[in-house]
Design an enzyme around this catalytic site. Structure first.
Site, PDB file in Angstrom:
ATOM      1  N   GLU A 117     -14.818  -4.525 -15.270  1.00 29.71           N
ATOM      2  CA  GLU A 117     -14.298  -4.827 -13.935  1.00 29.71           C
ATOM      3  C   GLU A 117     -14.469  -6.310 -13.621  1.00 29.71           C
ATOM      4  OE1 GLU A 117     -16.030  -1.184 -11.411  1.00 29.71           O
ATOM      5  OE2 GLU A 117     -17.293  -1.990 -12.989  1.00 29.71           O
ATOM      6  N   CYS A 122      -9.094   3.240 -16.209  1.00 29.15           N
ATOM      7  CA  CYS A 122      -9.125   4.127 -15.052  1.00 29.15           C
ATOM      8  C   CYS A 122      -8.834   3.230 -13.862  1.00 29.15           C
ATOM      9  CB  CYS A 122     -10.468   4.839 -14.916  1.00 29.15           C
ATOM     10  SG  CYS A 122     -11.883   3.762 -14.782  1.00 29.15           S
ATOM     11  N   ARG A 167     -19.725   8.052 -14.882  1.00 26.58           N
ATOM     12  CA  ARG A 167     -20.078   6.685 -14.482  1.00 26.58           C
ATOM     13  C   ARG A 167     -21.384   6.755 -13.704  1.00 26.58           C
ATOM     14  NH1 ARG A 167     -16.193   3.600 -10.451  1.00 26.58           N
ATOM     15  NH2 ARG A 167     -17.197   4.989  -8.969  1.00 26.58           N
ATOM     16  N   HIS A 199       0.826  -1.202   0.000  1.00 25.14           N
ATOM     17  CA  HIS A 199       0.000   0.000   0.000  1.00 25.14           C
ATOM     18  C   HIS A 199       0.865   1.258   0.000  1.00 25.14           C
ATOM     19  CE1 HIS A 199      -3.283   2.688   0.826  1.00 25.14           C
ATOM     20  NE2 HIS A 199      -2.564   3.208   1.794  1.00 25.14           N
ATOM     21  N   ARG A 218     -17.100  10.135 -10.950  1.00 23.74           N
ATOM     22  CA  ARG A 218     -17.853   9.288 -10.016  1.00 23.74           C
ATOM     23  C   ARG A 218     -19.044  10.083  -9.503  1.00 23.74           C
ATOM     24  NH1 ARG A 218     -12.410   8.922  -7.960  1.00 23.74           N
ATOM     25  NH2 ARG A 218     -11.498   6.891  -8.434  1.00 23.74           N
TER      26      ARG A 218
END
Lengths: 563, 91
Positions: free
Chosen positions: A407, A478, A318, A184, A282
């Site tokens: 996805e 993306c 989206r 991370h 978004r």
């Protein structure tokens, strides 16, 4: 001076005083005998210390939202009922740290029961508890340090929660003792453009405040450098950042093959500086934390704000990406044992079609009122039939450019068939990784499986890109991977036509692309695709990339025309 | 005892900034005002933790109550505040 070696995780040089991320305090075993007066005094002292520290942080916070969260925490710390309840617990035999922990646990349960926004604020309560307990025990404040000036952050490793409030203007660089190039820490550092070294044994032996320098490419960390060295390293870094900031214009390879560099945004507020367009708008922000869906008018206004800011440019909207993992009360979705695999994204329209149709109608009205080139795409599409139904809905509302996100591996494998029904694809690599590797995105222990350099993920990207080339339709990416300057070369080489990322990441990707020809990108993509592991793919690309001269960092003059 | 029941007017509910503004105003009142939702246990309006734990959203019905000198004025001030959209107030 002492030289330490780690693994370079995010390129660039940085130097300054080091400060460590203190772990949350461990609650000691309950004291057997308790002096109630002393414990009550300890509670009051801890509240004073924590409230003063949080107030100072709020006063110096650069981000208005972060400051608001901190001020709310101050009000919680100073809450009289907290002290009263702690006193009662102490009278019942608890010591100060246990009393505070128990009282806050009660509020934590209430927050969780309320759900929605409050459930998300549980982490603020946990942070407050850790701070109060640390203050009771005389330990350093846990969490990201805030010395009030720029510094190098050092830690054993960083979890997503540690870094949520990380201030890129204050954290010059990151060094962790553990982690790896795909942890991370590394992903975050690359996203924020912060130089980083991971797996640097011995870094935690360096004292807080000591001067150190790091090279995020070679992985070398030097502890005990001079103030003069700190100045030089940071001046070089600043010059590099300024050079990148001057780079303008559309994304393209050295031989002028266009690869659009687009921004990921959640509202008009995220639009900073000049962008080619928006690759992922978004729309969830509008829906969060409310008991009724946003009205048609409200939606039109929010979409128009974004579209009006981008005349003549592409904006990919989206449609609502909600589900049991991102619950919205008005959808009344049933609790699911496995929300990531449940009714989310476009699947919500199976039960509640009006949410989608209201949204499409609002997008259409807002688009008609502005000059933006508005594209619309649906999340969580699995089949060509779902894609076809979505396109049909878009056409009904007069939206000319309809696409879907890739996805779900099923959709990636059948990208060619899906493309027959839509105008474009956008691959969301974060979720595609999660579903391809059956590895929860939130599970830190599985971070290696979620590495975008995994050959299986690259193979699915190649399938999508090839389908796009064959159909003559755009296929963008993306997600985390698009912001990695090296991975961008792989994506361009595969035939991906646009990359969408946090606006901050665009300059480095632009520079990377501008230093390579399309043919070089194709060789790089082939090498990555042929590699047996993420490590091998990275290494193969690093070799090809340096041989073409990008490592010298010399930008192409063409991209500096507005400098 | 002065009592008023109102609907929360803030778009984000009685969370975040609206809660902070409300709690700060409650602390300024000369009397202790309590707030509750439905028949649940009332909490002090000047307790940030208590107010947040109500989990009141936009449109949730909340009841304010106070006793003593100035109780009516305090309840009215806070009730009026709750009915406004505090998310729309400038910082």
């Amino acid at each position: 001076m002492r030289e330490l070696r780690g693994i370079g995780a995010s390129p660039g040089g940085a130097a300054g005083p080091v400060y460590r991320l203190a772990p949350p305090p461990a609650l000691p075993p309950s004291a057997e005998t308790v002096d109630p007066a002393a414990e009550k005094a300890a509670v009051r002292e801890a509240v004073l210390v924590v409230a003063a520290d949080l107030t100072r942080r709020a006063d110096t916070a650069l981000d208005a939202t972060a400051a608001e969260v901190l001020r709310a925490q101050v009000m919680m710390a100073q809450d009289e009922t907290l002290i009263d309840a702690a006193d009662i617990a102490i009278d019942g035999g608890a010591d100060a740290p246990h009393a505070l922990t128990d009282v806050l646990a009660g509020h934590r349960a209430a927050f969780e029961a309320a759900g929605g926004y409050l459930a998300e604020r549980v982490s603020d309560l946990d942070d407050l508890r850790d701070r109060l307990v640390a203050a009771c025990l005389g330990q350093p404040m846990p969490g990201v340090p805030d010395p009030g000036h720029p510094y190098l952050l050092i830690a054993s490793d960083l979890a997503p929660a540690d870094t949520a409030g990380l201030e890129p203007d204050l954290v010059l660089g990151l060094v962790t003792a553990e982690g790896g190039p795909t942890s991370h820490t590394a992903i975050l550092a690359r996203t924020l453009g912060i130089p980083a070294v991971v797996r640097c044994a011995g870094i935690l032996d360096v004292a807080d405040g000591a001067l150190a320098s790091l090279d995020g490419a070679s992985g070398v960390v030097v502890a005990g450098v001079s103030a003069e060295t700190v100045r030089t390293v940071n001046a070089d870094r600043l010059a590099e950042i300024e050079r990148r900031a001057r780079s303008q214009g559309p994304g393209r390879t050295r031989d002028s093959h266009p690869v659009a560099l687009l921004a990921n945004i959640g509202s008009a507020r995220d639009l900073t500086g000049e962008v080619e367009g928006v690759g992922l708008f978004r729309t969830e922000l509008l829906y969060l934390d409310r008991s009724d869906p946003p009205s048609h008018e409200e939606q039109v206004a929010a979409y128009r704000d974004v579209f009006a800011a981008l005349p003549g440019r592409k904006v990919v909207v989206r449609t609502l990406d909600a589900g049991a993992d991102k619950p919205l009360p008005f959808l009344r979705l049933a609790d699911e044992p496995n929300p990531a695999l449940g009714v989310r994204g476009l699947r919500v329209a199976r039960q509640t079609p009006t949410v989608l149709t209201t949204q499409l109608a609002a997008i259409s009205v807002a688009a008609a009122a502005t000059d933006a080139d508005v594209w619309v795409m649906a999340p969580m599409v699995a089949t060509a039939a779902e894609a076809a139904a979505f396109t049909e809905s878009c056409r009904e509302y007069g939206l000319p450019t309809a696409g879907v996100m890739i996805e779900v591996p099923a959709a990636a494998l059948r990208a060619g068939q899906v493309l027959r029904h839509v105008d474009f694809l956008s691959v969301g690599t974060n979720d595609l990784s999660q579903y391809t590797f059956a590895a929860d995105r939130m599970c830190g222990d599985l971070a290696d499986l979620l590495d975008p350099w995994q050959p299986a993920l690259i193979a699915l990207l190649a399938t999508c890109a090839a389908a796009g080339v064959e159909a003559g339709k755009p296929v963008g990416v993306c997600g985390e991977s698009a912001a990695d300057p090296d991975f961008a070369l792989v994506l361009a080489g595969l035939g991906i036509t646009s990359l969408s990322m946090a606006p901050r990441s665009i300059p480095a990707v632009r520079e990377s692309l501008a230093a390579h020809t399309l043919d070089e990108c194709r060789q790089i993509a082939e090498a990555a695709l042929a590699a047996p592991s993420p490590e091998a793919a990275r290494a193969a690309v690093a070799v090809l990339r340096s041989s073409s001269g990008w490592a010298t960092g010399a930008p192409d003059e063409d991209i500096r025309i507005r400098g | 005892m002065p009592t008023r029941t109102v609907l929360v007017g803030s778009a984000s509910g009685l969370h975040a900034r609206p809660a902070a503004l409300f709690v700060a105003e409650a602390a300024k009142q000369p009397v202790l005002v309590t707030i509750r939702t439905g028949d649940k246990k009332p909490v002090p309006a000047r307790s940030m933790l208590g107010v947040l734990s109500l989990g009141a959203k936009k449109g949730t019905e909340v009841t304010l109550e106070a006793d003593g000198d100035g109780a009516q004025a305090a309840v009215d001030t806070l009730a009026d505040l709750l009915e406004r959209d505090l998310d729309a107030v400038d910082a």
